[in-house]
Write a protein that holds these residues in place. Structure first.
Motif, PDB file in Angstrom:
ATOM      1  N   MET A   1      -6.376 -12.644  -4.040  1.00 47.87           N
ATOM      2  CA  MET A   1      -6.355 -11.410  -3.225  1.00 47.87           C
ATOM      3  C   MET A   1      -6.827 -11.722  -1.805  1.00 47.87           C
ATOM      4  SD  MET A   1      -5.943  -8.331  -5.090  1.00 47.87           S
ATOM      5  CE  MET A   1      -7.207  -7.128  -4.743  1.00 47.87           C
ATOM      6  N   PRO A   2      -5.929 -12.048  -0.860  1.00 41.96           N
ATOM      7  CA  PRO A   2      -6.375 -12.321   0.506  1.00 41.96           C
ATOM      8  C   PRO A   2      -7.098 -11.108   1.095  1.00 41.96           C
ATOM      9  CG  PRO A   2      -4.062 -12.904   0.216  1.00 41.96           C
ATOM     10  CD  PRO A   2      -4.480 -12.174  -1.020  1.00 41.96           C
ATOM     11  N   SER A   3      -8.194 -11.369   1.801  1.00 44.70           N
ATOM     12  CA  SER A   3      -8.971 -10.269   2.373  1.00 44.70           C
ATOM     13  C   SER A   3      -8.938 -10.326   3.897  1.00 44.70           C
ATOM     14  CB  SER A   3     -10.420 -10.329   1.880  1.00 44.70           C
ATOM     15  OG  SER A   3     -10.962 -11.604   2.116  1.00 44.70           O
ATOM     16  N   TYR A   4      -8.851  -9.144   4.496  1.00 42.08           N
ATOM     17  CA  TYR A   4      -8.744  -9.012   5.953  1.00 42.08           C
ATOM     18  C   TYR A   4      -9.730  -7.956   6.437  1.00 42.08           C
ATOM     19  CZ  TYR A   4      -4.134 -11.248   5.491  1.00 42.08           C
ATOM     20  OH  TYR A   4      -3.102 -12.123   5.213  1.00 42.08           O
ATOM     21  N   VAL A   5     -10.422  -8.259   7.537  1.00 48.95           N
ATOM     22  CA  VAL A   5     -11.165  -7.237   8.271  1.00 48.95           C
ATOM     23  C   VAL A   5     -10.403  -6.965   9.553  1.00 48.95           C
ATOM     24  CG1 VAL A   5     -13.205  -6.878   9.729  1.00 48.95           C
ATOM     25  CG2 VAL A   5     -13.492  -7.621   7.354  1.00 48.95           C
TER      26      VAL A   5
ATOM     27  N   GLY B   1      -4.657  -1.593  15.898  1.00 46.39           N
ATOM     28  CA  GLY B   1      -5.546  -1.861  14.768  1.00 46.39           C
ATOM     29  C   GLY B   1      -5.117  -1.098  13.532  1.00 46.39           C
ATOM     30  N   HIS B   2      -4.729   0.161  13.734  1.00 43.15           N
ATOM     31  CA  HIS B   2      -4.249   0.963  12.608  1.00 43.15           C
ATOM     32  C   HIS B   2      -2.963   0.363  12.043  1.00 43.15           C
ATOM     33  CE1 HIS B   2      -1.931   4.253  10.752  1.00 43.15           C
ATOM     34  NE2 HIS B   2      -3.105   4.530  10.225  1.00 43.15           N
ATOM     35  N   GLU B   3      -2.093  -0.107  12.929  1.00 49.19           N
ATOM     36  CA  GLU B   3      -0.828  -0.694  12.474  1.00 49.19           C
ATOM     37  C   GLU B   3      -1.089  -1.972  11.650  1.00 49.19           C
ATOM     38  OE1 GLU B   3       2.156   0.648  12.664  1.00 49.19           O
ATOM     39  OE2 GLU B   3       3.254  -1.086  11.858  1.00 49.19           O
ATOM     40  N   PHE B   4      -2.116  -2.746  12.051  1.00 44.37           N
ATOM     41  CA  PHE B   4      -2.488  -3.921  11.237  1.00 44.37           C
ATOM     42  C   PHE B   4      -2.883  -3.460   9.833  1.00 44.37           C
ATOM     43  CE2 PHE B   4      -3.306  -6.742  15.020  1.00 44.37           C
ATOM     44  CZ  PHE B   4      -2.628  -7.868  14.551  1.00 44.37           C
ATOM     45  N   ALA B   5      -3.760  -2.442   9.783  1.00 37.51           N
ATOM     46  CA  ALA B   5      -4.227  -1.959   8.476  1.00 37.51           C
ATOM     47  C   ALA B   5      -3.045  -1.460   7.637  1.00 37.51           C
ATOM     48  CB  ALA B   5      -5.257  -0.849   8.673  1.00 37.51           C
ATOM     49  N   LYS B   6      -2.098  -0.790   8.309  1.00 36.87           N
ATOM     50  CA  LYS B   6      -0.940  -0.233   7.602  1.00 36.87           C
ATOM     51  C   LYS B   6      -0.040  -1.349   7.032  1.00 36.87           C
ATOM     52  CE  LYS B   6       3.025   2.664   8.737  1.00 36.87           C
ATOM     53  NZ  LYS B   6       3.713   3.293   9.860  1.00 36.87           N
ATOM     54  N   GLN B   7       0.304  -2.315   7.900  1.00 38.69           N
ATOM     55  CA  GLN B   7       1.221  -3.366   7.433  1.00 38.69           C
ATOM     56  C   GLN B   7       0.545  -4.266   6.392  1.00 38.69           C
ATOM     57  OE1 GLN B   7       3.657  -5.474  10.300  1.00 38.69           O
ATOM     58  NE2 GLN B   7       3.990  -3.648  11.536  1.00 38.69           N
TER      59      GLN B   7
ATOM     60  N   THR C   1      -6.528  -7.188   0.336  1.00 39.45           N
ATOM     61  CA  THR C   1      -7.627  -6.232   0.454  1.00 39.45           C
ATOM     62  C   THR C   1      -7.923  -6.087   1.941  1.00 39.45           C
ATOM     63  OG1 THR C   1      -8.550  -6.983  -1.633  1.00 39.45           O
ATOM     64  CG2 THR C   1     -10.005  -5.705  -0.212  1.00 39.45           C
ATOM     65  N   VAL C   2      -7.918  -4.849   2.426  1.00 40.89           N
ATOM     66  CA  VAL C   2      -8.051  -4.599   3.864  1.00 40.89           C
ATOM     67  C   VAL C   2      -9.306  -3.776   4.130  1.00 40.89           C
ATOM     68  CG1 VAL C   2      -6.939  -3.595   5.904  1.00 40.89           C
ATOM     69  CG2 VAL C   2      -5.534  -4.618   4.092  1.00 40.89           C
ATOM     70  N   PHE C   3     -10.156  -4.289   4.991  1.00 39.57           N
ATOM     71  CA  PHE C   3     -11.353  -3.551   5.411  1.00 39.57           C
ATOM     72  C   PHE C   3     -11.083  -3.030   6.814  1.00 39.57           C
ATOM     73  CE2 PHE C   3     -12.598  -6.629   2.250  1.00 39.57           C
ATOM     74  CZ  PHE C   3     -13.320  -5.837   1.360  1.00 39.57           C
TER      75      PHE C   3
ATOM     76  N   ARG D   1      -4.259   4.317   0.583  1.00 39.48           N
ATOM     77  CA  ARG D   1      -3.950   3.089  -0.166  1.00 39.48           C
ATOM     78  C   ARG D   1      -5.215   2.589  -0.874  1.00 39.48           C
ATOM     79  NH1 ARG D   1       0.092   0.699   3.948  1.00 39.48           N
ATOM     80  NH2 ARG D   1       1.910   1.970   3.475  1.00 39.48           N
ATOM     81  N   PRO D   2      -5.115   2.267  -2.145  1.00 37.25           N
ATOM     82  CA  PRO D   2      -6.308   1.862  -2.906  1.00 37.25           C
ATOM     83  C   PRO D   2      -6.887   0.528  -2.442  1.00 37.25           C
ATOM     84  CG  PRO D   2      -4.305   1.601  -4.227  1.00 37.25           C
ATOM     85  CD  PRO D   2      -3.894   2.301  -2.981  1.00 37.25           C
ATOM     86  N   ASN D   3      -6.097  -0.257  -1.705  1.00 36.36           N
ATOM     87  CA  ASN D   3      -6.593  -1.569  -1.259  1.00 36.36           C
ATOM     88  C   ASN D   3      -7.157  -1.526   0.169  1.00 36.36           C
ATOM     89  OD1 ASN D   3      -4.011  -1.098  -0.264  1.00 36.36           O
ATOM     90  ND2 ASN D   3      -3.394  -3.247  -0.319  1.00 36.36           N
ATOM     91  N   ILE D   4      -7.393  -0.309   0.716  1.00 37.18           N
ATOM     92  CA  ILE D   4      -8.041  -0.185   2.025  1.00 37.18           C
ATOM     93  C   ILE D   4      -9.443   0.386   1.853  1.00 37.18           C
ATOM     94  CG2 ILE D   4      -8.061   0.925   4.300  1.00 37.18           C
ATOM     95  CD1 ILE D   4      -5.205   1.087   4.379  1.00 37.18           C
ATOM     96  N   TYR D   5     -10.406  -0.284   2.428  1.00 36.93           N
ATOM     97  CA  TYR D   5     -11.781   0.235   2.481  1.00 36.93           C
ATOM     98  C   TYR D   5     -12.073   0.639   3.915  1.00 36.93           C
ATOM     99  CZ  TYR D   5     -12.373  -1.952  -2.088  1.00 36.93           C
ATOM    100  OH  TYR D   5     -12.237  -2.307  -3.407  1.00 36.93           O
ATOM    101  N   LEU D   6     -12.510   1.882   4.100  1.00 33.64           N
ATOM    102  CA  LEU D   6     -12.833   2.396   5.437  1.00 33.64           C
ATOM    103  C   LEU D   6     -14.338   2.244   5.667  1.00 33.64           C
ATOM    104  CD1 LEU D   6     -11.645   3.942   7.897  1.00 33.64           C
ATOM    105  CD2 LEU D   6     -12.179   6.056   6.682  1.00 33.64           C
TER     106      LEU D   6
END
Ligand SMILES: NC(=O)c1ccc[n+]([C@@H]2O[C@H](COP(=O)([O-])OP(=O)(O)OC[C@H]3O[C@@H](n4cnc5c(N)ncnc54)[C@H](OP(=O)(O)O)[C@@H]3O)[C@@H](O)[C@H]2O)c1
Length: 263
Positions: free
Chosen positions: A1-5, A14-20, A28-30, A47-52
């Motif tokens: 599961m690659p993870s990204y902040v 930044g929002h577009e990064f989180a979206k794509q 997993t996107v933080f 999306r369940p794989n986004i943490y705000l």
């Protein structure tokens, strides 16, 4: 599961990064935002794989606390940091350097430096140990082509000074990290997203004037300049470049396509 902040993920690029990134369920996107209360666009992705996570990048303690939250979820690792948050400073963009004659104008330098340069330091240092434990050790600074001296000289851009100074400072931090972490598998890459329609647009007539001047200078340099690209295109190209580069790119400053074609 690659993870990204992704920092500054509430809107724009930044929002577009989180979206794509979150469109791939394996990621997993933080999404780090300055203010959760104004981050409805991220929540709307549902999306369940986004943490705000809330963090103002000028607040070192807040960014460290965000890194702790990420660490608790990933078990102490992070694969890619995309430090995107920035103060665009549309008003400070209007003046040439010799017009910064009083403290209220000089304040533009302090404000952009705190957000764009010190914010980058806060983000990188807070996530370093997680990146060390990650699979790819990539720290991407979203910079700006307008930080290129060659572009400024060629297009004769004398305005946008505080923003350019702050972005140049952030670029310097990134190549200094590249030296410090040489031969340790890290990629500290500064990347311009291109000239992008990020939805904010220039505000009042004065700000629009600043944009018109900038675009006129660019058109002299690139006669077939077509204007802004979309966030979708910019982020797609940036993610392709981020995916393919490795430590041989550490310390470099590139466009979204991985070269020095800024426009
Ligand atoms: N658009 C372009 O053509 C262009 C060109 C070259 C480089 N860039 C770079 O690309 C990145 C994104 O630009 P953009 O056009 O998407 O800008 P934008 O629409 O103005 O978005 C900036 C983002 O940064 C966040 N931010 C600002 N200060 C912050 C702080 N102190 N702490 C945390 N977050 C903060 C904002 O949060 P809030 O929503 O809370 O304000 C917002 O989410 C920036 O680094 C910019 O310098 C953009």
């Amino acid at each position: 599961m690659p993870s990204y902040v992704v920092t500054g993920a509430a809107r724009g690029i930044g929002h577009e990064f989180a979206k794509q990134l979150s469109a791939n369920a394996n990621n997993t996107v933080f999404a780090l935002v300055r203010n959760k209360a104004t981050s409805q666009k991220v929540e709307a992705l549902a999306r369940p794989n986004i943490y705000l996570i809330e963090a103002d990048v000028t607040n070192y303690a807040a960014v460290k606390a965000a890194a702790k939250e990420v660490s608790d979820i990933t078990g102490g690792t992070l694969d890619v940091l995309i430090h995107n948050a920035a103060d665009i400073d549309p008003e400070g963009a209007l003046f040439v350097l010799s017009e910064y004659t009083d403290d209220s104008q000089v304040e533009h330098f302090t404000k952009t430096f705190q957000t764009n340069a010190l914010g980058a330091l806060h983000a990188a240092n807070s996530f370093l140990s997680l990146l060390s434990a990650g699979a790819t050790r990539k720290a991407i600074l979203i910079s700006s082509g307008i930080a290129s001296q060659q572009l400024n000289e060629a297009a004769g851009i004398a305005t946008h000074v505080p923003y350019i100074v702050s972005k140049t400072a952030a670029n310097t931090l990134w190549w200094k990290y590249a030296i410090e972490f040489k031969d340790r598998g890290f990629t500290f890459l500064a990347m311009s997203p291109g000239y992008v329609d990020s939805g904010s647009g220039p505000g009042d007539e004065k700000e629009q004037e600043g944009v018109r001047k900038l675009e006129a200078a660019i058109k002299c340099l690139v006669p077939n300049f077509k204007g802004k690209i979309t966030m979708e295109e910019s982020v797609r190209d940036q993610l392709e470049t981020i995916g393919r580069v490795g430590p041989e790119y550490s310390g470099k400053f590139v466009s979204q396509r991985g070269n020095q074609e800024w426009l």
